[in-house]
Design a protein around this motif. Structure first.
Motif, short mmCIF file in Angstrom:
data_model
loop_
_atom_site.label_atom_id
_atom_site.label_comp_id
_atom_site.label_asym_id
_atom_site.label_seq_id
_atom_site.Cartn_x
_atom_site.Cartn_y
_atom_site.Cartn_z
N SER A 27 0.82 -1.22 0.00
CA SER A 27 0.00 0.00 0.00
C SER A 27 0.86 1.27 0.00
O SER A 27 0.58 2.22 0.73
CB SER A 27 -0.96 -0.01 1.19
N GLY A 28 1.92 1.27 -0.79
CA GLY A 28 2.76 2.45 -0.92
C GLY A 28 3.79 2.65 0.17
O GLY A 28 4.53 3.63 0.17
N ALA A 29 3.88 1.74 1.12
CA ALA A 29 4.85 1.86 2.22
C ALA A 29 5.91 0.78 2.09
O ALA A 29 5.63 -0.34 1.65
CB ALA A 29 4.14 1.75 3.57
N ASP A 30 7.15 1.11 2.50
CA ASP A 30 8.25 0.14 2.49
C ASP A 30 8.12 -0.81 3.67
O ASP A 30 7.99 -0.38 4.81
CB ASP A 30 9.59 0.87 2.57
N VAL A 31 8.16 -2.10 3.40
CA VAL A 31 8.08 -3.13 4.43
C VAL A 31 9.50 -3.61 4.75
O VAL A 31 10.25 -3.97 3.85
CB VAL A 31 7.21 -4.32 3.96
N ASP A 32 9.84 -3.63 6.04
CA ASP A 32 11.14 -4.14 6.48
C ASP A 32 11.07 -5.62 6.84
O ASP A 32 11.98 -6.39 6.55
CB ASP A 32 11.64 -3.36 7.70
N ALA A 33 10.00 -6.01 7.50
CA ALA A 33 9.84 -7.38 7.98
C ALA A 33 8.39 -7.60 8.35
O ALA A 33 7.59 -6.65 8.38
CB ALA A 33 10.74 -7.64 9.18
N LEU A 34 8.07 -8.83 8.65
CA LEU A 34 6.72 -9.13 9.13
C LEU A 34 6.74 -10.39 9.96
O LEU A 34 7.70 -11.15 9.94
CB LEU A 34 5.72 -9.23 7.98
N GLY A 35 5.67 -10.57 10.68
CA GLY A 35 5.50 -11.77 11.46
C GLY A 35 4.14 -12.38 11.18
O GLY A 35 3.16 -11.66 11.04
#
Length: 152
Positions: free
Chosen positions: A56-64
């Motif tokens: 959604s237009g945002a940079d993702v660093d990581a997720l769980g």
């Protein structure tokens, strides 16, 4: 001589669900592909979902990913429905939980059927229903310090 559609290989296998799992460890495309090996399958469709670097237009660093204790049973229920609706020779689905980084494999599914169109259709149904119905939630962490829960 028997008609082609009368050959046992044209029908679903007796026990086509070969692998269903939720794991905290890295996933293997090779393991899932091997699990659906079937000499009567003319088509194998494989889907690999990976952690991407944006949403959604945002940079993702990581997720769980986290899940409800019923997640694996729900995956099996969905797999059984796919098997009931398609001529599946073999099916496998594995989803990861825990902390992941960009590029990690989040989900691997594969379906083997007598023909490619059937394999594509069954694989798409499998992954779409898994995403919509299995109680697995994604917690994304963005580069700007914000976060978001998806599917919760």
């Amino acid at each position: 001589m028997a008609h082609v559609n009368e050959h046992p290989g044209e029908r679903a296998a007796q026990d086509p669900i070969k692998l269903i799992a939720v794991r905290e460890t890295a996933l293997s495309v090779d393991e899932v592909f091997r699990a659906v090996g079937d000499d009567a399958a003319g088509g194998v469709a494989l889907f690999v979902g990976t952690v991407r670097n944006h949403d959604s237009g945002a940079d993702v660093d990581a997720l769980g990913y986290s899940c409800h204790p019923s997640a694996e049973a729900e995956m099996r229920r969905i797999a059984e429905k796919v098997v009931a609706d398609h001529p599946v020779r073999a099916l496998a689905a594995v989803h990861r939980v825990g902390d992941l980084v960009v590029g990690d494999l989040a989900v691997v599914v594969a379906v083997a059927c007598p023909h490619r169109a059937e394999a594509f259709d069954a694989c798409r149904k499998l992954i779409d229903d898994l995403k919509h119905e299995v109680p697995i939630w994604k917690h994304q962490r963005f580069s700007d310090g914000t976060d978001d829960w998806v599917g919760a």
